[in-house]
Design a protein around this motif. Structure first.
Motif, PDB file in Angstrom:
ATOM      1  N   ASN A 130       0.805  -1.223   0.000  1.00 52.15           N
ATOM      2  CA  ASN A 130       0.000   0.000   0.000  1.00 52.15           C
ATOM      3  C   ASN A 130       0.836   1.269   0.000  1.00 52.15           C
ATOM      4  O   ASN A 130       0.457   2.273  -0.616  1.00 52.15           O
ATOM      5  CB  ASN A 130      -0.942   0.006   1.212  1.00 52.15           C
ATOM      6  N   SER A 134       0.718   3.921  -3.050  1.00 54.14           N
ATOM      7  CA  SER A 134       0.300   5.306  -2.784  1.00 54.14           C
ATOM      8  C   SER A 134       1.269   6.299  -3.411  1.00 54.14           C
ATOM      9  O   SER A 134       0.854   7.310  -3.983  1.00 54.14           O
ATOM     10  CB  SER A 134       0.210   5.551  -1.276  1.00 54.14           C
ATOM     11  N   ARG A 169      -6.870  -2.060  -2.026  1.00 51.70           N
ATOM     12  CA  ARG A 169      -5.805  -1.566  -1.154  1.00 51.70           C
ATOM     13  C   ARG A 169      -6.077  -1.922   0.312  1.00 51.70           C
ATOM     14  O   ARG A 169      -5.919  -1.103   1.218  1.00 51.70           O
ATOM     15  CB  ARG A 169      -5.622  -0.057  -1.331  1.00 51.70           C
ATOM     16  N   THR A 171      -5.226  -3.580   3.798  1.00 51.57           N
ATOM     17  CA  THR A 171      -3.984  -3.813   4.532  1.00 51.57           C
ATOM     18  C   THR A 171      -3.696  -5.286   4.788  1.00 51.57           C
ATOM     19  O   THR A 171      -2.550  -5.725   4.653  1.00 51.57           O
ATOM     20  CB  THR A 171      -4.009  -3.038   5.861  1.00 51.57           C
ATOM     21  N   ASN A 174      -1.524  -7.268   2.289  1.00 54.67           N
ATOM     22  CA  ASN A 174      -0.083  -7.043   2.331  1.00 54.67           C
ATOM     23  C   ASN A 174       0.553  -7.601   3.605  1.00 54.67           C
ATOM     24  O   ASN A 174       1.676  -8.113   3.581  1.00 54.67           O
ATOM     25  CB  ASN A 174       0.193  -5.541   2.235  1.00 54.67           C
TER      26      ASN A 174
END
Length: 368
Positions: A130, A134, A169, A171, A174
């Motif tokens: 992420n 970004s 996206r 969390t 990831n």
């Protein structure tokens, strides 16, 4: 006064004992020092020099102006040129690049008609991290002064962005694969780091001395049970991540198991080396923490590898966890094969072989 004198005597004794235990004293000093250096110097969320690829189908003044502007941001570093979008997507899957900038053949026409809000090009982004995604999404509306003077006097250039592997996206997508690396690092190294030390403290090493066991046989016998424990932990983490947090498992099971076995072997070998150095279980645990801290902070689990200064990246490359984080995220999220990550695979295999030799040579089957 006798009460305080007795306390003072015990306190003095503990200080003298600590001063003789150089390893423990060193850990007392080094652990906070390393934490300070890692958090103050190595950890940085201002991402620079992200490796990206380029598909330039236009090959015109407009495309060159865009490429120059992208380089000028210093956010990205163009390391690959792909002839087609399909090859670029394969490069993202293989982990060669984090993103690809696609400039279409009709770029000049799009630039001339920018007032119609048609995107000039497209960013193809690996969304599994992420923080990195970004930073790349911030380039969708980057300033293009040279192009604006020639084509876009009144319009602001925009780019379309497509996020692969984690479009929402989220969390956990990831974190969960990276968490597997942290948990295996902690448990595998700690288990084996205390293995031989525990035998010495309990006096069992004397029994091993009387057996025909060789050093290598003892090392292998110590790590094989923990391999099964590591595979069980892998299954639990990935299954819970999939069913509880909806983390996609796109990779083939054989690839996931293969990557995990390589990392388990490297971690267990590192634990064996620690067990041949430490004299007590406390020292073994302290040395495990000494390895665990940089493994968490420098492996890319929490903070992007690209945000670290060069010296910190060199340290990260020496840690097995760094290579496994890349591998497990690539296999689980991008369905990349181990053949696509030969450098990381080769490092873990070489680390295991060299570490096993070192541990075998350092272990002396004697009372000394």
């Amino acid at each position: 006064m006798g009460f305080f004198n007795r306390i003072a005597a015990i306190t003095l004794k503990e200080f003298r004992q600590l001063s003789r235990d150089r390893l423990t004293f060193g850990m007392v000093v080094m652990i906070p020092l390393i934490q300070l250096l890692l958090f103050g110097y190595a950890i940085n969320n201002n991402i620079r020099n992200i490796n990206i690829g380029l598909v330039d189908e236009a090959r015109s003044f407009a495309s060159r102006s865009i490429v120059d502007a992208v380089r000028a941001t210093q956010v990205v570093n163009i390391v690959r040129h792909y002839p087609t979008v399909q090859e670029a997507e394969a490069g993202i899957t293989a982990g060669e690049v984090r993103a690809v900038l696609v400039l279409p053949a009709n770029l000049d026409q799009r630039a001339a008609n920018a007032s119609q809000s048609q995107p000039l090009g497209q960013w193809l982004i690996d969304g599994s991290d992420n923080i990195v995604s970004s930073a790349l999404l911030g380039l969708r509306n980057m300033p293009l002064q040279e192009l604006q003077r020639s084509y876009l006097p009144q319009a602001s250039p925009v780019f379309e962005a497509v996020l692969y592997f984690n479009p929402e996206r989220r969390t956990p997508v990831n974190i969960v694969p990276g968490l597997l690396a942290v948990i295996l690092t902690m448990t595998m190294i700690l288990f084996t780091a205390t293995a031989i030390v525990r035998e010495k403290e309990r006096g069992n090493i004397e029994l091993l001395i009387t057996t025909p066991l060789r050093s290598l046989e003892l090392m292998l016998g110590k790590i094989i049970p923990f391999i099964l424990i590591g595979l069980a932990q892998m299954t639990i983490i990935l299954m819970l991540g999939h069913f509880v947090f909806d983390v996609p498992i796109n990779g083939r099971p054989i690839q996931i198991v293969g990557a995990t076995l390589l990392f388990i072997a490297a971690s267990l070998t590192l634990g064996l080396i620690i067990s041949t150095i430490a004299k007590t279980q406390l020292q073994a645990m302290q040395m495990t923490v000494f390895v665990l801290l940089p493994s968490i902070l420098l492996s890319g689990f929490l903070f992007p590898y690209e945000g670290m200064p060069r010296p910190a990246q060199y340290i990260a490359e020496a840690l097995p966890a760094t290579h496994f984080v890349r591998m497990i995220r690539g296999v689980v999220l991008r369905d990349a094969g181990l053949d696509n990550m030969r450098a990381d695979t080769g490092f873990l295999l070489g680390f295991t072989l060299v570490g096993l030799v070192i541990a075998t040579l350092k272990f002396k089957k004697s009372l000394d």
